[in-house]
Each structure stands twice: as structure tokens, then as C-alpha cells.
Design an enzyme around this catalytic site. Sequence first.
Site, PDB file in Angstrom:
ATOM      1  N   ARG A   1      32.000  -9.745  62.565  1.00  0.00           N
ATOM      2  CA  ARG A   1      32.307 -10.154  63.938  1.00  0.00           C
ATOM      3  C   ARG A   1      32.975  -9.423  64.874  1.00  0.00           C
ATOM      4  NH1 ARG A   1      30.660 -15.675  64.198  1.00  0.00           N
ATOM      5  NH2 ARG A   1      30.987 -16.953  62.086  1.00  0.00           N
TER       6      ARG A   1
ATOM      7  N   ASP B   1      18.002 -18.138  68.968  1.00  0.00           N
ATOM      8  CA  ASP B   1      16.556 -17.498  68.031  1.00  0.00           C
ATOM      9  C   ASP B   1      15.677 -18.794  67.872  1.00  0.00           C
ATOM     10  OD1 ASP B   1      15.705 -16.180  65.642  1.00  0.00           O
ATOM     11  OD2 ASP B   1      16.861 -17.334  64.215  1.00  0.00           O
TER      12      ASP B   1
ATOM     13  N   GLU C   1      26.484 -19.071  74.653  1.00  0.00           N
ATOM     14  CA  GLU C   1      26.060 -18.887  73.568  1.00  0.00           C
ATOM     15  C   GLU C   1      25.816 -17.360  73.043  1.00  0.00           C
ATOM     16  OE1 GLU C   1      25.049 -20.066  70.553  1.00  0.00           O
ATOM     17  OE2 GLU C   1      24.182 -22.012  70.702  1.00  0.00           O
ATOM     18  N   ASP C   2      25.831 -17.241  71.753  1.00  0.00           N
ATOM     19  CA  ASP C   2      25.886 -15.822  71.576  1.00  0.00           C
ATOM     20  C   ASP C   2      24.555 -15.406  71.310  1.00  0.00           C
ATOM     21  OD1 ASP C   2      25.255 -17.594  69.198  1.00  0.00           O
ATOM     22  OD2 ASP C   2      26.503 -16.443  67.732  1.00  0.00           O
TER      23      ASP C   2
ATOM     24  N   ASP D   1      27.930 -12.854  63.231  1.00  0.00           N
ATOM     25  CA  ASP D   1      28.347 -12.646  61.900  1.00  0.00           C
ATOM     26  C   ASP D   1      26.872 -12.638  60.891  1.00  0.00           C
ATOM     27  OD1 ASP D   1      27.678 -15.544  62.052  1.00  0.00           O
ATOM     28  OD2 ASP D   1      28.466 -15.726  60.028  1.00  0.00           O
TER      29      ASP D   1
ATOM     30  N   GLY E   1      30.292 -17.437  67.157  1.00  0.00           N
ATOM     31  CA  GLY E   1      29.611 -16.587  67.687  1.00  0.00           C
ATOM     32  C   GLY E   1      30.020 -15.976  69.212  1.00  0.00           C
TER      33      GLY E   1
ATOM     34  N   LYS F   1      16.265 -13.954  71.245  1.00  0.00           N
ATOM     35  CA  LYS F   1      15.410 -13.540  70.275  1.00  0.00           C
ATOM     36  C   LYS F   1      14.063 -14.368  70.418  1.00  0.00           C
ATOM     37  CE  LYS F   1      17.503 -12.657  65.886  1.00  0.00           C
ATOM     38  NZ  LYS F   1      17.593 -13.065  64.533  1.00  0.00           N
TER      39      LYS F   1
ATOM     40  N   PHE G   1      17.666  -9.139  62.359  1.00  0.00           N
ATOM     41  CA  PHE G   1      19.302  -9.778  62.271  1.00  0.00           C
ATOM     42  C   PHE G   1      20.170  -8.860  62.483  1.00  0.00           C
ATOM     43  CE2 PHE G   1      22.712 -11.948  60.156  1.00  0.00           C
ATOM     44  CZ  PHE G   1      22.273 -13.210  60.681  1.00  0.00           C
ATOM     45  N   VAL G   2      20.938  -9.505  63.821  1.00  0.00           N
ATOM     46  CA  VAL G   2      21.993  -8.298  64.187  1.00  0.00           C
ATOM     47  C   VAL G   2      23.253  -9.155  64.093  1.00  0.00           C
ATOM     48  CG1 VAL G   2      20.469  -7.441  65.907  1.00  0.00           C
ATOM     49  CG2 VAL G   2      21.648  -9.514  66.561  1.00  0.00           C
TER      50      VAL G   2
HETATM   51  P1  IMP Z   1      18.638 -21.052  66.219  1.00  0.00           P
HETATM   52  O1  IMP Z   1      19.065 -22.595  66.025  1.00  0.00           O
HETATM   53  O2  IMP Z   1      17.853 -20.649  65.303  1.00  0.00           O
HETATM   54  O3  IMP Z   1      18.472 -20.708  67.680  1.00  0.00           O
HETATM   55  O4  IMP Z   1      20.124 -20.085  65.895  1.00  0.00           O
HETATM   56  C1  IMP Z   1      21.197 -20.029  66.645  1.00  0.00           C
HETATM   57  C2  IMP Z   1      22.363 -19.609  65.864  1.00  0.00           C
HETATM   58  O5  IMP Z   1      22.124 -18.890  64.648  1.00  0.00           O
HETATM   59  C3  IMP Z   1      23.128 -18.628  66.606  1.00  0.00           C
HETATM   60  O6  IMP Z   1      24.111 -19.450  67.450  1.00  0.00           O
HETATM   61  C4  IMP Z   1      23.669 -17.643  65.549  1.00  0.00           C
HETATM   62  O7  IMP Z   1      24.971 -18.407  64.936  1.00  0.00           O
HETATM   63  C5  IMP Z   1      22.690 -17.825  64.242  1.00  0.00           C
HETATM   64  N1  IMP Z   1      21.781 -16.472  64.309  1.00  0.00           N
HETATM   65  C6  IMP Z   1      20.410 -16.420  64.743  1.00  0.00           C
HETATM   66  N2  IMP Z   1      20.124 -15.342  64.635  1.00  0.00           N
HETATM   67  C7  IMP Z   1      21.261 -14.455  64.425  1.00  0.00           C
HETATM   68  C8  IMP Z   1      21.380 -13.021  63.973  1.00  0.00           C
HETATM   69  O8  IMP Z   1      20.391 -12.281  64.278  1.00  0.00           O
HETATM   70  N3  IMP Z   1      22.673 -12.627  63.812  1.00  0.00           N
HETATM   71  C9  IMP Z   1      23.538 -13.651  63.693  1.00  0.00           C
HETATM   72  N4  IMP Z   1      23.474 -14.744  63.927  1.00  0.00           N
HETATM   73  C10 IMP Z   1      22.414 -15.416  64.194  1.00  0.00           C
HETATM   74 MG    MG Z   2      27.123 -19.017  65.212  1.00  0.00          MG
END
Ligand code: IMP
Ligand code: MG
Length: 179
Positions: free
Chosen positions: A164, A102, A98-99, A158, A43, A130, A151-152
Site C-alpha cells: 500500500r 473492478d 474508491e480506490d 494492496d 485502499g 478496470k 492486478f495493481v
Molecule cells: P470489485 O467488487 O470487484 O469491484 O472490487 C473492488 C475492490 O477489490 C477494490 O476496492 C479493491 O480493494 C479490490 N481490487 C480490485 N482490483 C484490484 C487490484 O488490481 N489491486 C488491488 N485491489 C484490487
Molecule cells: Mg480494497
Amino acid sequence: METDIDRVLIPRTELLARVDELGAQLRSEYASSTPIFLGVLNGAMMFLADLIRACQIPLTLDVMAVSSYGASTRSSGAVRILKDLDRNIEGRDVIVVEDIVDTGLTLSYLLDNLRARQPSSIKVCALLDKRERRTVDVELDWIGFEIPDLFVVGYGLDFRDLYRNLPYIGVLKPHLYSE
Ligand code: IMP
Ligand code: MG
């Protein structure tokens, strides 16, 4: 591909302007330490590529690939390292790139794992935050944009490995991912 996008959330010009600002901040923080930029694949690849060029300081690069989601849009909490670092980070200043953060589960797992390798410092630069979905407390040192619970995709992000290569951050049409 474009027809699956509901609307553009962050246009390319705004992305690049913000990445330049982040680059300038990192430049002043790391002017004398040759940090390691640690990109989290897949990402963060676009963000990483633009950010390191915006920094204009001596730096080294490494990448890790982790998987947190499988094919779903919600985090399972189980993080797997698909590709580990190639280099030793002991005694180095590390910037995790990091991308999107969440729930924070992926990043918090990653930071614990990296801290055990005894870097001299470890900070986080995330393109998107987020925040309202956070379930674990993780500190982000630099954030590109705070976004709502949508969700983006695009600019590296992706859904099921697609989208991507869109040049902007867009909101995916909900019917494509809601079960
Ligand atoms: P977390 O562990 O819930 O913080 O999720 C982090 C990972 O989930 C990110 O590095 C992304 O790969 C993926 N992710 C979370 N939200 C999105 C979104 O809105 N679009 C695409 N990928 C997401
Ligand atoms: Mg990812």
C-alpha cells in the site's frame, strides 16, 4: 518490495497531476454545499488524503471499511462492512471515494446500503476503473484512470495487505498471485 513489481503503470507525478484535476472538478461542483467525502478503507486512504487537499472547499470526512476479497485477487461478491460510518448522511451530498472498481460488486452493494440512509445526493469518485471486468452496472461520476485487466498495487492498493505504501501504481509480478 520493489522487486515484486513488474512495471510502473502510473508514476507518482501522473497520479498527483490527475488528483489535482479531479479536485478542481469537485470544487466547482460542490462549491456551495459542504459535501461529505466518504472514503472506502483501506485502499482509498492515499487517494482520499490527496483528493480532499486538492479540492480546497469546506467539506467533512468520514470513512467506511469493507471487505470483499479476503486474501484472493478475485471478488467473491460477498461484501462485509468492517467499520461503518460515524456520522449521519441524511440530507447530505455524499461523494464516495474508491480506490478501484473492478467487477463493481463492492461498490454496488455499498451504494444500495448508503442510499437507504437518504442522502440528498450520492456520487462516486474512483481513482482506477478496470472496466473490462465489470459484471454489475455501476455509474462512476469521476474516474482517475481507466486501466486494463491487470492486478495493481501501490498508492493505497494492496495484495494480501502489502504494497500500500508504494508511491506509484505498479503491476504485481503475476507469479506472486496466480494460483
Ligand atoms: P470489485 O467488487 O470487484 O469491484 O472490487 C473492488 C475492490 O477489490 C477494490 O476496492 C479493491 O480493494 C479490490 N481490487 C480490485 N482490483 C484490484 C487490484 O488490481 N489491486 C488491488 N485491489 C484490487
Ligand atoms: Mg480494497
